[in-house]
Design a protein around this motif. Sequence first.
Motif, PDB file in Angstrom:
ATOM      1  N   GLU A 154      13.406  -6.687  -7.017  1.00 54.94           N
ATOM      2  CA  GLU A 154      12.752  -7.378  -8.141  1.00 54.94           C
ATOM      3  C   GLU A 154      12.599  -6.442  -9.322  1.00 54.94           C
ATOM      4  O   GLU A 154      12.633  -5.227  -9.172  1.00 54.94           O
ATOM      5  CB  GLU A 154      11.387  -7.918  -7.726  1.00 54.94           C
ATOM      6  CG  GLU A 154      10.384  -6.848  -7.331  1.00 54.94           C
ATOM      7  CD  GLU A 154       9.043  -7.408  -6.909  1.00 54.94           C
ATOM      8  OE1 GLU A 154       8.488  -8.271  -7.627  1.00 54.94           O
ATOM      9  OE2 GLU A 154       8.549  -6.979  -5.865  1.00 54.94           O
ATOM     10  N   ASP A 181      -1.166  -4.755 -11.206  1.00 52.72           N
ATOM     11  CA  ASP A 181      -0.690  -6.008 -10.628  1.00 52.72           C
ATOM     12  C   ASP A 181       0.112  -5.744  -9.360  1.00 52.72           C
ATOM     13  O   ASP A 181       0.363  -4.595  -8.983  1.00 52.72           O
ATOM     14  CB  ASP A 181       0.107  -6.821 -11.651  1.00 52.72           C
ATOM     15  CG  ASP A 181       1.400  -6.161 -12.081  1.00 52.72           C
ATOM     16  OD1 ASP A 181       1.963  -5.337 -11.333  1.00 52.72           O
ATOM     17  OD2 ASP A 181       1.875  -6.482 -13.187  1.00 52.72           O
ATOM     18  N   ALA A 182       0.520  -6.801  -8.675  1.00 50.73           N
ATOM     19  CA  ALA A 182       1.193  -6.675  -7.379  1.00 50.73           C
ATOM     20  C   ALA A 182       2.521  -5.936  -7.495  1.00 50.73           C
ATOM     21  O   ALA A 182       2.854  -5.108  -6.639  1.00 50.73           O
ATOM     22  CB  ALA A 182       1.394  -8.059  -6.755  1.00 50.73           C
ATOM     23  N   PHE A 183       3.311  -6.215  -8.539  1.00 56.85           N
ATOM     24  CA  PHE A 183       4.576  -5.509  -8.724  1.00 56.85           C
ATOM     25  C   PHE A 183       4.328  -4.015  -8.903  1.00 56.85           C
ATOM     26  O   PHE A 183       4.990  -3.179  -8.277  1.00 56.85           O
ATOM     27  CB  PHE A 183       5.343  -6.076  -9.925  1.00 56.85           C
ATOM     28  CG  PHE A 183       6.595  -5.312 -10.249  1.00 56.85           C
ATOM     29  CD1 PHE A 183       7.703  -5.387  -9.420  1.00 56.85           C
ATOM     30  CD2 PHE A 183       6.669  -4.517 -11.386  1.00 56.85           C
ATOM     31  CE1 PHE A 183       8.864  -4.674  -9.712  1.00 56.85           C
ATOM     32  CE2 PHE A 183       7.819  -3.811 -11.688  1.00 56.85           C
ATOM     33  CZ  PHE A 183       8.921  -3.895 -10.841  1.00 56.85           C
ATOM     34  N   ASP A 240       3.812   2.249  -4.438  1.00 57.36           N
ATOM     35  CA  ASP A 240       3.931   2.481  -3.004  1.00 57.36           C
ATOM     36  C   ASP A 240       5.279   3.131  -2.674  1.00 57.36           C
ATOM     37  O   ASP A 240       5.337   4.068  -1.880  1.00 57.36           O
ATOM     38  CB  ASP A 240       3.764   1.172  -2.236  1.00 57.36           C
ATOM     39  CG  ASP A 240       3.884   1.374  -0.733  1.00 57.36           C
ATOM     40  OD1 ASP A 240       3.074   2.142  -0.163  1.00 57.36           O
ATOM     41  OD2 ASP A 240       4.806   0.773  -0.127  1.00 57.36           O
ATOM     42  N   GLU A 289       1.829  -2.257  -7.846  1.00 57.96           N
ATOM     43  CA  GLU A 289       1.420  -1.689  -6.559  1.00 57.96           C
ATOM     44  C   GLU A 289       2.621  -1.407  -5.671  1.00 57.96           C
ATOM     45  O   GLU A 289       2.688  -0.374  -5.006  1.00 57.96           O
ATOM     46  CB  GLU A 289       0.431  -2.614  -5.849  1.00 57.96           C
ATOM     47  CG  GLU A 289      -0.944  -2.596  -6.463  1.00 57.96           C
ATOM     48  CD  GLU A 289      -1.943  -3.439  -5.691  1.00 57.96           C
ATOM     49  OE1 GLU A 289      -1.666  -3.835  -4.547  1.00 57.96           O
ATOM     50  OE2 GLU A 289      -3.015  -3.689  -6.257  1.00 57.96           O
ATOM     51  N   ARG A 290       3.590  -2.331  -5.673  1.00 60.62           N
ATOM     52  CA  ARG A 290       4.790  -2.124  -4.854  1.00 60.62           C
ATOM     53  C   ARG A 290       5.611  -0.940  -5.370  1.00 60.62           C
ATOM     54  O   ARG A 290       6.109  -0.133  -4.577  1.00 60.62           O
ATOM     55  CB  ARG A 290       5.626  -3.402  -4.805  1.00 60.62           C
ATOM     56  CG  ARG A 290       4.973  -4.502  -3.962  1.00 60.62           C
ATOM     57  CD  ARG A 290       5.890  -5.687  -3.747  1.00 60.62           C
ATOM     58  NE  ARG A 290       6.134  -6.469  -4.951  1.00 60.62           N
ATOM     59  CZ  ARG A 290       5.308  -7.395  -5.432  1.00 60.62           C
ATOM     60  NH1 ARG A 290       4.165  -7.650  -4.812  1.00 60.62           N
ATOM     61  NH2 ARG A 290       5.618  -8.074  -6.523  1.00 60.62           N
TER      62      ARG A 290
END
Length: 102
Positions: free
Chosen positions: A33, A3-5, A11, A7-8
């Motif tokens: 977050e 999910d996007a979280f 990264d 991925e962050r």
Amino acid sequence: MVDAFAERVLDVVERIPPGKVMSYGDIAEFLGEGGPRQVGKVMSTWGGGVPWWRVVHSDGTCAAPDHLVRCLAHWREEGTPLRGERVIMREARWDGRPANFQ
């Protein structure tokens, strides 16, 4: 599927310079977050493809105690400041700024 979280988080972990570390909480704070547990869940699920040994507990211990030998090998190879089997956080903590930032 990541999910996007996640991925962050991954990264950020990929950007931690060799010889530096961040705690789970540091990563959550940097992203603004989630929290340490959410970051830990990401790392336990998808962290194998990033330099996972650069993510530690806030006391400088290896985040994966069953992989301590591997953590120590990576830390020594990268010149991460150590005291025994712990990272010296005040010397090794990365704040997220590029290495050449002055």
